[in-house]
Motif scaffolding. Sequence first.
Motif, PDB file in Angstrom:
ATOM      1  N   LEU A 192      11.800 -67.632  70.905  1.00  0.00           N
ATOM      2  CA  LEU A 192      11.179 -66.310  70.878  1.00  0.00           C
ATOM      3  C   LEU A 192      10.035 -66.213  71.882  1.00  0.00           C
ATOM      4  CD1 LEU A 192      11.117 -65.510  67.058  1.00  0.00           C
ATOM      5  CD2 LEU A 192      12.550 -64.486  68.810  1.00  0.00           C
ATOM      6  N   SER A 207      10.138 -63.579  74.900  1.00  0.00           N
ATOM      7  CA  SER A 207       9.089 -62.567  75.003  1.00  0.00           C
ATOM      8  C   SER A 207       8.415 -62.611  76.372  1.00  0.00           C
ATOM      9  CB  SER A 207       8.057 -62.761  73.893  1.00  0.00           C
ATOM     10  OG  SER A 207       7.334 -63.981  74.072  1.00  0.00           O
ATOM     11  N   PHE A 225       8.657 -59.658  79.164  1.00  0.00           N
ATOM     12  CA  PHE A 225       7.420 -59.041  79.649  1.00  0.00           C
ATOM     13  C   PHE A 225       7.327 -59.162  81.174  1.00  0.00           C
ATOM     14  CE2 PHE A 225       2.955 -58.921  80.759  1.00  0.00           C
ATOM     15  CZ  PHE A 225       2.472 -57.872  79.987  1.00  0.00           C
ATOM     16  N   TYR A 264       0.043 -60.545  79.529  1.00  0.00           N
ATOM     17  CA  TYR A 264       1.006 -61.065  78.558  1.00  0.00           C
ATOM     18  C   TYR A 264       0.306 -61.617  77.327  1.00  0.00           C
ATOM     19  CZ  TYR A 264       4.268 -64.225  76.279  1.00  0.00           C
ATOM     20  OH  TYR A 264       5.015 -64.873  75.353  1.00  0.00           O
ATOM     21  N   TRP A 281      -0.864 -58.756  75.238  1.00  0.00           N
ATOM     22  CA  TRP A 281       0.281 -58.077  74.621  1.00  0.00           C
ATOM     23  C   TRP A 281       0.846 -58.897  73.457  1.00  0.00           C
ATOM     24  CZ3 TRP A 281       5.397 -59.774  74.326  1.00  0.00           C
ATOM     25  CH2 TRP A 281       6.308 -58.838  73.841  1.00  0.00           C
ATOM     26  N   LEU A 282       0.983 -60.220  73.646  1.00  0.00           N
ATOM     27  CA  LEU A 282       1.539 -61.073  72.604  1.00  0.00           C
ATOM     28  C   LEU A 282       0.632 -61.092  71.379  1.00  0.00           C
ATOM     29  CD1 LEU A 282       3.703 -63.088  71.714  1.00  0.00           C
ATOM     30  CD2 LEU A 282       2.361 -64.902  72.793  1.00  0.00           C
ATOM     31  N   PHE A 326       1.040 -57.852  69.664  1.00  0.00           N
ATOM     32  CA  PHE A 326       2.390 -57.758  69.087  1.00  0.00           C
ATOM     33  C   PHE A 326       2.463 -58.513  67.765  1.00  0.00           C
ATOM     34  CE2 PHE A 326       6.824 -58.829  68.508  1.00  0.00           C
ATOM     35  CZ  PHE A 326       7.492 -57.687  68.906  1.00  0.00           C
ATOM     36  N   MET A 373       2.463 -52.827  68.986  1.00  0.00           N
ATOM     37  CA  MET A 373       3.396 -52.993  70.098  1.00  0.00           C
ATOM     38  C   MET A 373       3.026 -52.164  71.316  1.00  0.00           C
ATOM     39  SD  MET A 373       6.972 -52.973  67.941  1.00  0.00           S
ATOM     40  CE  MET A 373       7.146 -53.981  66.454  1.00  0.00           C
ATOM     41  N   GLN A 391      10.178 -53.548  76.053  1.00  0.00           N
ATOM     42  CA  GLN A 391       9.752 -54.915  75.732  1.00  0.00           C
ATOM     43  C   GLN A 391       9.808 -55.157  74.235  1.00  0.00           C
ATOM     44  OE1 GLN A 391       6.638 -54.883  79.496  1.00  0.00           O
ATOM     45  NE2 GLN A 391       5.861 -55.010  77.421  1.00  0.00           N
ATOM     46  N   ALA A 392       9.317 -54.208  73.461  1.00  0.00           N
ATOM     47  CA  ALA A 392       9.313 -54.369  72.013  1.00  0.00           C
ATOM     48  C   ALA A 392      10.735 -54.474  71.466  1.00  0.00           C
ATOM     49  CB  ALA A 392       8.579 -53.195  71.363  1.00  0.00           C
ATOM     50  N   VAL A 403      12.392 -57.916  72.375  1.00  0.00           N
ATOM     51  CA  VAL A 403      11.876 -59.012  71.548  1.00  0.00           C
ATOM     52  C   VAL A 403      12.393 -58.912  70.116  1.00  0.00           C
ATOM     53  CG1 VAL A 403       9.789 -60.056  70.599  1.00  0.00           C
ATOM     54  CG2 VAL A 403       9.828 -59.317  72.981  1.00  0.00           C
TER      55      VAL A 403
END
Length: 312
Positions: A15, A19, A23, A63, A66-67, A70, A75, A281-282, A285
Motif C-alpha cells: 500500500l 500510494s 501520487f 507526498y 498528503w499521506l 490521508f 483526502m 489519487q484517493a 489508493v
Amino acid sequence: MKYLIQKFCTLIITLFIVSFLAFAAFQLIGDPTTAMLGTNATPEQIAELQHTLGLDRPLLVRYGEWLLHFLQGDMGVSYSYNLPVADMVGEKLPITFILTMMAFALTVVVSIPLGILTARREGGVLDQAMTVLDQVVMSIPPFFIGILLTCVFGLILHLFQPGNFDAVRGHPLQYLGFMLFPALSIAIPRIAMTVKMLRSSILEQMGQDYIRTGYSRGLDKSGVLWRHALRNALIPVVTFIAVSVAEMVAGSIVIEQVFSIPGIGRLLLASIANRDFPVVQAIVVILALWVVVVNFIADVLYQCIDPRIRLN
C-alpha cells in the motif's frame, strides 16, 4: 502467526508503494492549474494557483503531508468541485462495493456447484455443453454482455429500466433488482472461467495416489470427492477468485458506464478527464487497498484449506 504477520507486513509495504507511485505519477503527468485556469491564463496566475495548491513545493514534502492527512481521513479537496474528496468518494464507493460483492457472490454461488457437477459427470452431455458454453462466454467482454442484458431484460422484457438508477435508489428491492443485471455482466465471464478451472482441478486431484487410497477404504466416488479431492482442488480456485475480485472492480468501472450507475468508476473517469488529481489519487489508493485486503483474506483462507502452507 508468523505467516500472517509476514503477509500483513507485505500488505502495508504494498500500500505504501502504491500510494507513492500513484501520487508521483499524477504529479508528473501534467500541471492541473492549466485545466483549472484555461489556456489563456497568465504565468502569474498559474504561479499563484500553484502556490495556493502547494504544487511549488518538493514532491516528497507534498507526498508526506498528503499521506499523513490521508491516514487521518482527510483526502484533500477536489480541484474541480471544491468539495472534500472523502465526501465525494464516500458517496460513490458503497455503490461500487455492492455491485462488486453481488458479482462476487454470483460467481461463487453459481460456479462452484457447476464446477463440481461437471467434474463428477466428466464426458457427459452436461460436461460437453458447459465446455462449449464456457468457451463462448469467455470470449465475450463484460461490457458487451451488459449491452445484451440491457437490450433483452431492459428494453424487451422490461424487467428494469436502463439509466433509471436514481429512481430505484430509495427502494431496496428495486435497487437490488436493478444492480443484478450489471452484476451478472461482470460475473458471467468469471463464472465460466471458474467452472473450467475447478473442473480441471478436481479431475487432477481425482487422479492422485491419495484418492486411490480413499477408494481402498471403501469410499465411493462422491465420498472421495467431498472428503478429500475437493479440499485440495479449491486451493488454486480460491487464488483465482481472489484475483477475480480485483478484476471485478476494474470491470465495474466499465459496467457503470453501460448501465449509467453513478459509482466510483464514473467518478474516476471524470476526474481523470478533468485532471482532478486529489480525487484520482484517493480512488487509486482505495482500490489498491481493496485488492490487497482481498488477497490477504485469501492467504488466510489458504491456511484453513491447506495447513501445509504455514510450514512452507
